[in-house]
Write a protein that holds these residues in place. Structure first.
Motif, PDB file in Angstrom:
ATOM      1  N   VAL A 198     -16.939  45.834 -15.317  1.00  0.00           N
ATOM      2  CA  VAL A 198     -17.033  44.413 -15.653  1.00  0.00           C
ATOM      3  C   VAL A 198     -18.369  43.909 -15.139  1.00  0.00           C
ATOM      4  O   VAL A 198     -18.719  44.117 -13.979  1.00  0.00           O
ATOM      5  N   ILE A 199     -19.106  43.251 -16.016  1.00  0.00           N
ATOM      6  CA  ILE A 199     -20.377  42.626 -15.646  1.00  0.00           C
ATOM      7  C   ILE A 199     -20.214  41.137 -15.872  1.00  0.00           C
ATOM      8  O   ILE A 199     -19.846  40.710 -16.966  1.00  0.00           O
ATOM      9  N   GLU A 200     -20.444  40.361 -14.831  1.00  0.00           N
ATOM     10  CA  GLU A 200     -20.298  38.911 -14.953  1.00  0.00           C
ATOM     11  C   GLU A 200     -21.649  38.230 -14.957  1.00  0.00           C
ATOM     12  O   GLU A 200     -22.581  38.658 -14.286  1.00  0.00           O
ATOM     13  N   ASP A 201     -21.737  37.177 -15.759  1.00  0.00           N
ATOM     14  CA  ASP A 201     -22.952  36.380 -15.857  1.00  0.00           C
ATOM     15  C   ASP A 201     -22.598  34.920 -15.637  1.00  0.00           C
ATOM     16  O   ASP A 201     -21.727  34.380 -16.322  1.00  0.00           O
ATOM     17  N   ASP A 202     -23.273  34.297 -14.698  1.00  0.00           N
ATOM     18  CA  ASP A 202     -23.085  32.881 -14.406  1.00  0.00           C
ATOM     19  C   ASP A 202     -23.783  32.061 -15.487  1.00  0.00           C
ATOM     20  O   ASP A 202     -24.974  32.263 -15.763  1.00  0.00           O
ATOM     21  N   LYS A 203     -23.060  31.141 -16.119  1.00  0.00           N
ATOM     22  CA  LYS A 203     -23.636  30.344 -17.203  1.00  0.00           C
ATOM     23  C   LYS A 203     -24.851  29.537 -16.741  1.00  0.00           C
ATOM     24  O   LYS A 203     -25.860  29.464 -17.453  1.00  0.00           O
ATOM     25  N   ALA A 204     -24.772  28.939 -15.558  1.00  0.00           N
ATOM     26  CA  ALA A 204     -25.892  28.136 -15.055  1.00  0.00           C
ATOM     27  C   ALA A 204     -27.131  29.004 -14.852  1.00  0.00           C
ATOM     28  O   ALA A 204     -28.252  28.592 -15.167  1.00  0.00           O
ATOM     29  N   GLN A 205     -26.930  30.215 -14.344  1.00  0.00           N
ATOM     30  CA  GLN A 205     -28.067  31.114 -14.142  1.00  0.00           C
ATOM     31  C   GLN A 205     -28.659  31.534 -15.489  1.00  0.00           C
ATOM     32  O   GLN A 205     -29.884  31.565 -15.641  1.00  0.00           O
ATOM     33  N   VAL A 221     -15.670  37.678 -22.438  1.00  0.00           N
ATOM     34  CA  VAL A 221     -14.740  36.644 -21.995  1.00  0.00           C
ATOM     35  C   VAL A 221     -15.546  35.442 -21.533  1.00  0.00           C
ATOM     36  O   VAL A 221     -16.514  35.591 -20.770  1.00  0.00           O
ATOM     37  N   GLU A 222     -15.139  34.255 -21.982  1.00  0.00           N
ATOM     38  CA  GLU A 222     -15.782  33.024 -21.539  1.00  0.00           C
ATOM     39  C   GLU A 222     -14.806  32.215 -20.696  1.00  0.00           C
ATOM     40  O   GLU A 222     -13.698  31.921 -21.125  1.00  0.00           O
ATOM     41  N   THR A 223     -15.247  31.883 -19.475  1.00  0.00           N
ATOM     42  CA  THR A 223     -14.519  30.973 -18.604  1.00  0.00           C
ATOM     43  C   THR A 223     -15.369  29.712 -18.472  1.00  0.00           C
ATOM     44  O   THR A 223     -16.492  29.681 -18.987  1.00  0.00           O
ATOM     45  N   PRO A 224     -14.895  28.679 -17.795  1.00  0.00           N
ATOM     46  CA  PRO A 224     -15.716  27.468 -17.701  1.00  0.00           C
ATOM     47  C   PRO A 224     -17.120  27.690 -17.127  1.00  0.00           C
ATOM     48  O   PRO A 224     -18.070  27.032 -17.555  1.00  0.00           O
ATOM     49  N   GLU A 225     -17.285  28.626 -16.190  1.00  0.00           N
ATOM     50  CA  GLU A 225     -18.592  28.802 -15.553  1.00  0.00           C
ATOM     51  C   GLU A 225     -19.227  30.178 -15.733  1.00  0.00           C
ATOM     52  O   GLU A 225     -20.345  30.398 -15.297  1.00  0.00           O
ATOM     53  N   HIS A 226     -18.518  31.122 -16.387  1.00  0.00           N
ATOM     54  CA  HIS A 226     -19.018  32.489 -16.487  1.00  0.00           C
ATOM     55  C   HIS A 226     -18.761  33.096 -17.860  1.00  0.00           C
ATOM     56  O   HIS A 226     -17.871  32.679 -18.576  1.00  0.00           O
ATOM     57  N   PHE A 227     -19.561  34.128 -18.152  1.00  0.00           N
ATOM     58  CA  PHE A 227     -19.289  35.053 -19.238  1.00  0.00           C
ATOM     59  C   PHE A 227     -19.095  36.419 -18.592  1.00  0.00           C
ATOM     60  O   PHE A 227     -19.777  36.754 -17.618  1.00  0.00           O
ATOM     61  N   TYR A 228     -18.177  37.201 -19.129  1.00  0.00           N
ATOM     62  CA  TYR A 228     -17.907  38.545 -18.619  1.00  0.00           C
ATOM     63  C   TYR A 228     -17.999  39.543 -19.762  1.00  0.00           C
ATOM     64  O   TYR A 228     -17.550  39.265 -20.873  1.00  0.00           O
TER      65      TYR A 228
END
Length: 171
Positions: A65-72, A137-144
């Motif tokens: 799993v690789i997570e990306d912070d939307k703000a970043q 996967v999209e959550t309120p603050e991240h993409f995975y």
């Protein structure tokens, strides 16, 4: 002398207390959980940026799993409109030069309150055929990016587990 020290200490504490009123709580890092089958063991050697990695070398099954912070991402000028856009951006180029590469069965769905987009990827590498289930996967603050893969010959035995893993992400 002691009274002077305590007076300075009290003054410093009052000063710090008044500054603290300008602070607000922020979440550092990200916490998520996923359902992982007992036959997979944790590893740290599959991908240097993955925040979760599991494998079973005897069954040749792998999950990262690789997570990306939307703000970043946005600070870098990168903005995705949804999970499908995020997935397409990655999956359309991933292993694109490998023989036998094909991408099929695009799906979009919701689970655990999150939007998901998913594709199956097939390719040949070093004479072996592989399949991968890639889920954005999209959550309120991240993409995975959830990537589950194994040799093609194992697909019938492991596919349902990969689907369950991919649907299980919770923040």
């Amino acid at each position: 002398m002691m009274n002077r020290f305590y007076g300075m200490l009290l003054s410093a504490l009052i000063s710090c207390t008044s500054l603290a009123q300008d602070f607000s709580a922020r979440k550092g890092g990200n916490c998520f959980t996923m359902d992982i089958p007992a036959y997979l063991t944790r590893t740290f050697e599959l991908n240097e940026v993955a925040s979760l990695q599991y494998q079973n070398t005897s069954r040749a099954a792998f999950v990262i799993v690789i997570e990306d912070d939307k703000a970043q991402l946005e600070s870098l000028g990168i903005k995705f409109v949804n999970a499908k856009d995020f997935l397409d951006n990655f999956a359309n180029d991933f292993k694109k030069d490998f023989p036998g590469r094909k991408q099929i069965n695009p799906k979009e769905f919701s689970n655990n309150g999150n939007r998901h987009a998913q594709v199956e990827l097939y390719w040949t590498e070093e004479g072996s055929e592989f399949f991968m289930l890639i889920t954005g996967v999209e959550t309120p603050e991240h993409f995975y990016k959830i990537m589950c893969w194994a040799p093609l010959e194992s697909k019938a035995k492991i596919y349902d587990d990969f689907v369950r893993i991919s649907k299980s992400l919770k923040e």
